[in-house]
Design an enzyme around this catalytic site. Structure first.
Site, PDB file in Angstrom:
ATOM      1  N   TYR A  76      24.901  26.045  42.384  1.00 51.78           N
ATOM      2  CA  TYR A  76      25.965  25.743  43.363  1.00 51.78           C
ATOM      3  C   TYR A  76      27.107  25.055  42.645  1.00 51.78           C
ATOM      4  O   TYR A  76      26.883  24.191  41.801  1.00 51.78           O
ATOM      5  CB  TYR A  76      25.430  24.817  44.475  1.00 51.78           C
ATOM      6  CG  TYR A  76      25.528  25.480  45.825  1.00 51.78           C
ATOM      7  CD1 TYR A  76      26.782  25.719  46.391  1.00 51.78           C
ATOM      8  CD2 TYR A  76      24.399  25.895  46.519  1.00 51.78           C
ATOM      9  CE1 TYR A  76      26.887  26.359  47.616  1.00 51.78           C
ATOM     10  CE2 TYR A  76      24.506  26.529  47.738  1.00 51.78           C
ATOM     11  CZ  TYR A  76      25.751  26.762  48.279  1.00 51.78           C
ATOM     12  OH  TYR A  76      25.865  27.396  49.479  1.00 51.78           O
ATOM     13  N   GLU A  78      30.552  24.246  44.346  1.00 48.44           N
ATOM     14  CA  GLU A  78      31.751  24.111  45.188  1.00 48.44           C
ATOM     15  C   GLU A  78      32.754  23.201  44.499  1.00 48.44           C
ATOM     16  O   GLU A  78      32.380  22.212  43.867  1.00 48.44           O
ATOM     17  CB  GLU A  78      31.367  23.511  46.548  1.00 48.44           C
ATOM     18  CG  GLU A  78      30.748  24.534  47.464  1.00 48.44           C
ATOM     19  CD  GLU A  78      30.352  23.950  48.811  1.00 48.44           C
ATOM     20  OE1 GLU A  78      30.892  22.902  49.188  1.00 48.44           O
ATOM     21  OE2 GLU A  78      29.488  24.563  49.460  1.00 48.44           O
ATOM     22  N   ASP A 253      48.763  42.991  47.828  1.00 48.59           N
ATOM     23  CA  ASP A 253      47.329  43.245  47.688  1.00 48.59           C
ATOM     24  C   ASP A 253      47.176  44.452  46.764  1.00 48.59           C
ATOM     25  O   ASP A 253      47.396  45.592  47.166  1.00 48.59           O
ATOM     26  CB  ASP A 253      46.749  43.525  49.083  1.00 48.59           C
ATOM     27  CG  ASP A 253      45.261  43.855  49.038  1.00 48.59           C
ATOM     28  OD1 ASP A 253      44.719  44.037  47.942  1.00 48.59           O
ATOM     29  OD2 ASP A 253      44.657  43.942  50.125  1.00 48.59           O
ATOM     30  N   THR A 282      40.791  43.138  44.442  1.00 48.01           N
ATOM     31  CA  THR A 282      39.358  43.216  44.222  1.00 48.01           C
ATOM     32  C   THR A 282      39.182  43.395  42.713  1.00 48.01           C
ATOM     33  O   THR A 282      40.130  43.726  42.007  1.00 48.01           O
ATOM     34  CB  THR A 282      38.723  44.437  44.928  1.00 48.01           C
ATOM     35  OG1 THR A 282      39.413  45.608  44.501  1.00 48.01           O
ATOM     36  CG2 THR A 282      38.806  44.320  46.436  1.00 48.01           C
ATOM     37  N   LYS A 285      37.309  47.969  41.827  1.00 49.51           N
ATOM     38  CA  LYS A 285      37.812  49.336  42.038  1.00 49.51           C
ATOM     39  C   LYS A 285      38.353  49.836  40.695  1.00 49.51           C
ATOM     40  O   LYS A 285      37.590  49.951  39.742  1.00 49.51           O
ATOM     41  CB  LYS A 285      38.850  49.333  43.164  1.00 49.51           C
ATOM     42  CG  LYS A 285      38.310  48.784  44.490  1.00 49.51           C
ATOM     43  CD  LYS A 285      39.352  48.927  45.579  1.00 49.51           C
ATOM     44  CE  LYS A 285      39.145  47.964  46.706  1.00 49.51           C
ATOM     45  NZ  LYS A 285      38.311  48.423  47.791  1.00 49.51           N
ATOM     46  N   ARG A 291      31.654  43.584  41.882  1.00 50.48           N
ATOM     47  CA  ARG A 291      32.236  43.480  43.224  1.00 50.48           C
ATOM     48  C   ARG A 291      32.724  42.054  43.412  1.00 50.48           C
ATOM     49  O   ARG A 291      31.961  41.102  43.260  1.00 50.48           O
ATOM     50  CB  ARG A 291      31.192  43.784  44.288  1.00 50.48           C
ATOM     51  CG  ARG A 291      30.620  45.156  44.202  1.00 50.48           C
ATOM     52  CD  ARG A 291      29.900  45.492  45.466  1.00 50.48           C
ATOM     53  NE  ARG A 291      30.873  45.754  46.504  1.00 50.48           N
ATOM     54  CZ  ARG A 291      31.432  46.946  46.715  1.00 50.48           C
ATOM     55  NH1 ARG A 291      31.108  47.969  45.964  1.00 50.48           N
ATOM     56  NH2 ARG A 291      32.318  47.105  47.671  1.00 50.48           N
TER      57      ARG A 291
HETATM   58  N1  PLP Z   1      42.379  45.212  50.154  1.00 45.89           N
HETATM   59  C1  PLP Z   1      42.493  46.529  49.957  1.00 45.89           C
HETATM   60  C2  PLP Z   1      43.845  47.118  49.711  1.00 45.89           C
HETATM   61  C3  PLP Z   1      41.348  47.340  49.978  1.00 45.89           C
HETATM   62  O1  PLP Z   1      41.464  48.665  49.804  1.00 45.89           O
HETATM   63  C4  PLP Z   1      40.088  46.734  50.212  1.00 45.89           C
HETATM   64  C5  PLP Z   1      38.829  47.517  50.236  1.00 45.89           C
HETATM   65  O2  PLP Z   1      38.691  48.599  50.546  1.00 45.89           O
HETATM   66  C6  PLP Z   1      40.046  45.360  50.429  1.00 45.89           C
HETATM   67  C7  PLP Z   1      41.200  44.626  50.392  1.00 45.89           C
HETATM   68  C8  PLP Z   1      38.750  44.670  50.774  1.00 45.89           C
HETATM   69  O3  PLP Z   1      37.903  44.585  49.706  1.00 45.89           O
HETATM   70  P1  PLP Z   1      36.353  44.179  49.928  1.00 45.89           P
HETATM   71  O4  PLP Z   1      35.670  45.376  50.454  1.00 45.89           O
HETATM   72  O5  PLP Z   1      35.913  43.745  48.570  1.00 45.89           O
HETATM   73  O6  PLP Z   1      36.352  43.033  50.893  1.00 45.89           O
END
Ligand code: PLP
Length: 489
Positions: A76, A78, A253, A282, A285, A291
């Site tokens: 842990y 935090e 994002d 993320t 991908k 992950r």
């Molecule tokens: N943001 C975008 C643009 C995504 O395509 C995704 C997943 O498909 C996410 C956020 C969320 O990711 P996670 O599935 O790891 O929560």
């Protein structure tokens, strides 16, 4: 490229001992819960046996996978590096500091926060960090409070109301945005007053003038850029300009295209980091890591993002932060740049191959890692196309197209992405072969009727010849580019 790389050859050369280590671990798991050992073995068999064209998936390297399976998981931690709420976190401090250092240097970011467990966690962290910086901090100053502990009940009430008044403008799900960009059923669409921008009805491309006009009218606190299913690059200098004009925070994002930014395929105005206040991603991908999620920010937002825990997160997954560090170290190599360029080249080859064979594509093509087919000219729904492709050895996911007449469940589109097959070593000519298979399967699939005699959105007939031909071709390509070659369980 892919698993046949100098980086991986170090361990590939000793695959017999890696195979034997995995066999030993799996037999230990088998003793405790045989169904889990069997499912784990079977997953490797299944992943090896089909063409993975799911745009959000990839194959992490064995060092990344191995890093996740250790005792770092048991700790842990935090808090933040050097400032933990638990004793004995010195090794987690090292792990988190190394991952953040790689992230900062790879992306040229002032600050990196590697604790979020997923993309959604990263976006929630970012939203609340922006709210803390733009709404809570000014309120604390106004109320004469040093911190939230000093707030009276009346101050809290005012603060809660102010949080609830904030506005978010993001890309619509229909046009390729993500659930977390203000979609009503998601918490982002409930915690903010939301509006969304779409794409031009003719070109299906982003129209920055229209986004600007919407932003002028709506005056959001946060303008979100980024997507899950838009097959084109975004100009972040233009998005910055729009945000500046209306005094909005620009959040990008880059979950889908982080690998193309890391691999220097998206540079200049296509690289979000120099333009955005906050960038989320993320790590699993196109970046090809474990992950997980991550937030990059300018120095101004760093102190707020650093409070991800306790703001919206609990204890970080130390083993996954370690795997992020390994993946980010891989992504800093020249070899990863070659990989990222091949991802984009392969998407281009796939799109061209499909167009040549008469398949309609949203926006008429791609210039990133994904392709969005519109399958209505085959008389199919996305769901029928997805299922027919699956039984032909091609794994995809159905996806809405802009103004989709079939809605989000059946859809009219099928999304394809090249990060995973490129990790296996697929080339542009292989992608042309894949395009030929896809066009052949779709052309040999016909919708059938429901028991009431109405056209079915789910059922279909696929000729045996087309399916068998595609399965044989898939096997030929898979044999050419084995996954984790030499790893035998
Ligand atoms: N943001 C975008 C643009 C995504 O395509 C995704 C997943 O498909 C996410 C956020 C969320 O990711 P996670 O599935 O790891 O929560």
């Amino acid at each position: 490229m892919g698993p046949h790389t100098p980086l991986l050859r170090r361990i590939v050369s000793d695959l017999e001992s890696i195979s034997s280590a995995y066999r030993t671990l799996l037999s230990a798991i088998e003793e405790v819960e045989p169904r889990i050992a069997a499912a784990t073995r079977q997953e490797l068999t299944d992943q090896r046996a089909s063409l993975k064209l799911i745009a959000s998936e990839n194959y992490a390297s064995l060092p990344v996978l191995a890093t996740m399976g250790t005792w770092l998981s048991d700790k842990y931690a935090e808090g933040t590096v050097g400032h933990r709420f638990y004793a004995g976190c010195q090794n987690v401090d090292t792990v988190e500091a190394v991952a953040a250092e790689h992230a900062r240097e790879l992306f040229g970011a002032e600050y990196a926060y590697v604790q979020p467990h997923s993309g959604i966690d990263a976006n929630l962290t970012a939203y609340w960090a922006i709210l803390a910086h733009k709404v809570e901090s000014p309120a604390l100053a106004e109320f004469g409070a040093k911190g939230v502990a000093d707030l009276t009940e009346a101050d809290w009430e005012t603060l809660r109301r102010r949080f609830g008044e904030q506005r978010l403008l993001g890309m619509s799900l229909d046009a390729g945005g993500h659930l977390t960009h203000g979609f009503r059923p998601n918490v982002s669409g409930k915690m903010f007053h939301q509006r969304s921008y779409g794409t031009d009805p003719e070109t299906q491309l982003l129209d920055y003038d229209v986004i600007r006009a919407q932003a002028r009218e709506f005056r959001p606190l946060i303008l979100v850029a980024g997507y899950s299913a838009y097959p084109r690059r975004v100009n972040f200098a233009k998005m910055r300009d729009i945000a500046d004009e209306v005094g909005a925070v620009l959040m990008v994002d880059m979950a889908h295209f982080a690998g193309l930014v890391a691999g220097k395929v998206f540079t200049g105005e296509e690289d979000p980091v120099p333009y955005a206040d906050v960038v989320t991603t993320t790590t699993h991908k196109s970046l090809r890591g474990p992950r997980g999620g991550m937030v990059l920010a300018t120095g101004e937002y760093a102190p707020s993002v650093d409070r991800g825990c306790p703001l919206v997160l609990g204890g970080p997954l130390s083993n996954v932060m370690a795997a992020k560090a390994v993946a980010l170290a891989e992504a800093r190599t020249a070899e990863f740049q070659t990989y990222a360029q091949a991802v984009a080249d392969n998407a281009q080859a796939l799109a061209e191959g499909l167009l040549r064979r008469g398949v309609d594509l949203v926006t008429g093509g791609t210039d990133n890692h994904l392709v969005l087919m519109d399958v209505r000219s085959f008389g199919l729904t996305g769901r029928q196309a997805e299922s027919a492709l699956l039984e032909s050895g091609i794994v995809t996911n159905r996806n809405a197209v802009p103004n989709d007449p079939n809605g989000a469940w059946y859809t009219t589109g099928v999304r394809l992405g090249t990060p995973a097959l490129t990790s296996r070593g697929f080339t542009a000519s292989d992608m042309d072969a894949v395009a030929d298979m896809i066009a052949g399967v779709l052309g040999s699939t016909t919708p059938t009727t429901t028991s009431k005699g109405e056209p079915s959105k789910a059922k279909y007939d696929l000729t045996d010849d087309a399916r068998d031909g595609s399965l044989a071709e898939a096997q030929r390509l898979l044999n050419l580019h084995p996954l984790y070659p030499g790893l035998e369980l």
